[in-house]
Write a protein that holds these residues in place. Sequence first.
Motif, PDB file in Angstrom:
ATOM      1  N   GLN A  51      23.235  65.816  35.584  1.00 54.99           N
ATOM      2  CA  GLN A  51      23.453  64.392  35.828  1.00 54.99           C
ATOM      3  C   GLN A  51      23.301  64.160  37.323  1.00 54.99           C
ATOM      4  O   GLN A  51      23.925  64.854  38.136  1.00 54.99           O
ATOM      5  CB  GLN A  51      24.849  63.975  35.386  1.00 54.99           C
ATOM      6  CG  GLN A  51      25.146  62.515  35.610  1.00 54.99           C
ATOM      7  CD  GLN A  51      26.541  62.135  35.133  1.00 54.99           C
ATOM      8  OE1 GLN A  51      27.443  62.951  35.090  1.00 54.99           O
ATOM      9  NE2 GLN A  51      26.704  60.886  34.759  1.00 54.99           N
ATOM     10  N   TYR A  52      22.444  63.200  37.672  1.00 57.65           N
ATOM     11  CA  TYR A  52      22.263  62.852  39.076  1.00 57.65           C
ATOM     12  C   TYR A  52      23.490  62.108  39.577  1.00 57.65           C
ATOM     13  O   TYR A  52      24.042  61.251  38.883  1.00 57.65           O
ATOM     14  CB  TYR A  52      21.010  61.999  39.267  1.00 57.65           C
ATOM     15  CG  TYR A  52      19.732  62.797  39.137  1.00 57.65           C
ATOM     16  CD1 TYR A  52      19.281  63.580  40.192  1.00 57.65           C
ATOM     17  CD2 TYR A  52      18.993  62.788  37.959  1.00 57.65           C
ATOM     18  CE1 TYR A  52      18.110  64.325  40.082  1.00 57.65           C
ATOM     19  CE2 TYR A  52      17.827  63.531  37.843  1.00 57.65           C
ATOM     20  CZ  TYR A  52      17.404  64.293  38.908  1.00 57.65           C
ATOM     21  OH  TYR A  52      16.245  65.030  38.796  1.00 57.65           O
ATOM     22  N   THR A  53      23.919  62.396  40.804  1.00 53.00           N
ATOM     23  CA  THR A  53      25.142  61.790  41.333  1.00 53.00           C
ATOM     24  C   THR A  53      24.942  60.351  41.775  1.00 53.00           C
ATOM     25  O   THR A  53      25.887  59.577  41.757  1.00 53.00           O
ATOM     26  CB  THR A  53      25.689  62.603  42.524  1.00 53.00           C
ATOM     27  OG1 THR A  53      24.700  62.653  43.550  1.00 53.00           O
ATOM     28  CG2 THR A  53      26.069  64.008  42.091  1.00 53.00           C
ATOM     29  N   ASN A  54      23.740  59.973  42.173  1.00 56.19           N
ATOM     30  CA  ASN A  54      23.511  58.607  42.646  1.00 56.19           C
ATOM     31  C   ASN A  54      23.152  57.644  41.511  1.00 56.19           C
ATOM     32  O   ASN A  54      22.979  56.462  41.745  1.00 56.19           O
ATOM     33  CB  ASN A  54      22.428  58.581  43.721  1.00 56.19           C
ATOM     34  CG  ASN A  54      21.094  59.078  43.202  1.00 56.19           C
ATOM     35  OD1 ASN A  54      21.021  59.703  42.150  1.00 56.19           O
ATOM     36  ND2 ASN A  54      20.042  58.813  43.944  1.00 56.19           N
ATOM     37  N   ALA A  55      23.019  58.165  40.301  1.00 57.77           N
ATOM     38  CA  ALA A  55      22.701  57.333  39.140  1.00 57.77           C
ATOM     39  C   ALA A  55      23.481  57.907  37.958  1.00 57.77           C
ATOM     40  O   ALA A  55      23.009  58.782  37.251  1.00 57.77           O
ATOM     41  CB  ALA A  55      21.208  57.338  38.868  1.00 57.77           C
ATOM     42  N   GLN A  56      24.692  57.446  37.784  1.00 56.11           N
ATOM     43  CA  GLN A  56      25.621  58.053  36.840  1.00 56.11           C
ATOM     44  C   GLN A  56      25.111  58.114  35.405  1.00 56.11           C
ATOM     45  O   GLN A  56      25.574  58.914  34.619  1.00 56.11           O
ATOM     46  CB  GLN A  56      26.964  57.329  36.888  1.00 56.11           C
ATOM     47  CG  GLN A  56      27.686  57.517  38.213  1.00 56.11           C
ATOM     48  CD  GLN A  56      27.987  58.985  38.500  1.00 56.11           C
ATOM     49  OE1 GLN A  56      28.466  59.719  37.649  1.00 56.11           O
ATOM     50  NE2 GLN A  56      27.680  59.419  39.707  1.00 56.11           N
ATOM     51  N   ASN A  57      24.165  57.280  35.040  1.00 59.17           N
ATOM     52  CA  ASN A  57      23.638  57.295  33.675  1.00 59.17           C
ATOM     53  C   ASN A  57      22.270  57.964  33.591  1.00 59.17           C
ATOM     54  O   ASN A  57      21.543  57.754  32.630  1.00 59.17           O
ATOM     55  CB  ASN A  57      23.568  55.875  33.113  1.00 59.17           C
ATOM     56  CG  ASN A  57      24.949  55.311  32.881  1.00 59.17           C
ATOM     57  OD1 ASN A  57      25.850  56.022  32.443  1.00 59.17           O
ATOM     58  ND2 ASN A  57      25.136  54.051  33.200  1.00 59.17           N
ATOM     59  N   PRO A  66      12.867  63.957  43.822  1.00 57.40           N
ATOM     60  CA  PRO A  66      12.920  64.813  45.010  1.00 57.40           C
ATOM     61  C   PRO A  66      14.171  64.573  45.837  1.00 57.40           C
ATOM     62  O   PRO A  66      14.589  63.432  46.042  1.00 57.40           O
ATOM     63  CB  PRO A  66      11.673  64.405  45.796  1.00 57.40           C
ATOM     64  CG  PRO A  66      10.757  63.807  44.782  1.00 57.40           C
ATOM     65  CD  PRO A  66      11.651  63.161  43.762  1.00 57.40           C
ATOM     66  N   ASN A  67      14.795  65.658  46.260  1.00 53.28           N
ATOM     67  CA  ASN A  67      16.006  65.654  47.087  1.00 53.28           C
ATOM     68  C   ASN A  67      17.212  65.046  46.375  1.00 53.28           C
ATOM     69  O   ASN A  67      18.212  64.741  47.011  1.00 53.28           O
ATOM     70  CB  ASN A  67      15.769  64.956  48.422  1.00 53.28           C
ATOM     71  CG  ASN A  67      14.661  65.614  49.211  1.00 53.28           C
ATOM     72  OD1 ASN A  67      14.649  66.827  49.370  1.00 53.28           O
ATOM     73  ND2 ASN A  67      13.708  64.820  49.671  1.00 53.28           N
ATOM     74  N   GLY A  68      17.121  64.866  45.061  1.00 55.27           N
ATOM     75  CA  GLY A  68      18.234  64.301  44.304  1.00 55.27           C
ATOM     76  C   GLY A  68      19.381  65.288  44.170  1.00 55.27           C
ATOM     77  O   GLY A  68      19.182  66.475  43.962  1.00 55.27           O
ATOM     78  N   GLU A  69      20.598  64.783  44.324  1.00 59.49           N
ATOM     79  CA  GLU A  69      21.782  65.612  44.130  1.00 59.49           C
ATOM     80  C   GLU A  69      22.250  65.475  42.696  1.00 59.49           C
ATOM     81  O   GLU A  69      22.191  64.396  42.112  1.00 59.49           O
ATOM     82  CB  GLU A  69      22.887  65.211  45.101  1.00 59.49           C
ATOM     83  CG  GLU A  69      22.535  65.573  46.524  1.00 59.49           C
ATOM     84  CD  GLU A  69      23.688  65.336  47.485  1.00 59.49           C
ATOM     85  OE1 GLU A  69      24.718  64.739  47.108  1.00 59.49           O
ATOM     86  OE2 GLU A  69      23.553  65.752  48.652  1.00 59.49           O
TER      87      GLU A  69
END
Length: 134
Positions: free
Chosen positions: A69-75, A34-37
Amino acid sequence: MMGTENDEITANQDAVQDDGEQMEAYMFQNQFFPNGEFHVVSGELEAVPNPAGVGEGGLLSSFNTRIIQYTNAQNTFAYFFPYKGAEVEQGVLYRLGGDWSDIGNENGGGEGGETPRSNIVNVTFQQVGASEDF
């Protein structure tokens, strides 16, 4: 009344967020944050079948399947199933909504700590910036 520099940054971020049109997509529930960029890292994946049971009318729905790809978790990558009509592009920053709904559940969905009953959830998302923003 004078504002601080942080007030101006927050106001500018809110303006960018309000410009984005709310769109819908489907995701696997264990890949939804939720609210993930995120940003799109693939072109349309034509060889990937749509998940069973998604979309109004099932067989009549058409999706533009992508990898994000989520920006706060590059992998951290996820399958993303927006409707064909949603203009989802590579190099653009998007944000997921904070809530979701189970497929086939007329009672709606949930938010916070609730757990979906199905493996696929209906989510909302919107554009929040361009590629130079991340």
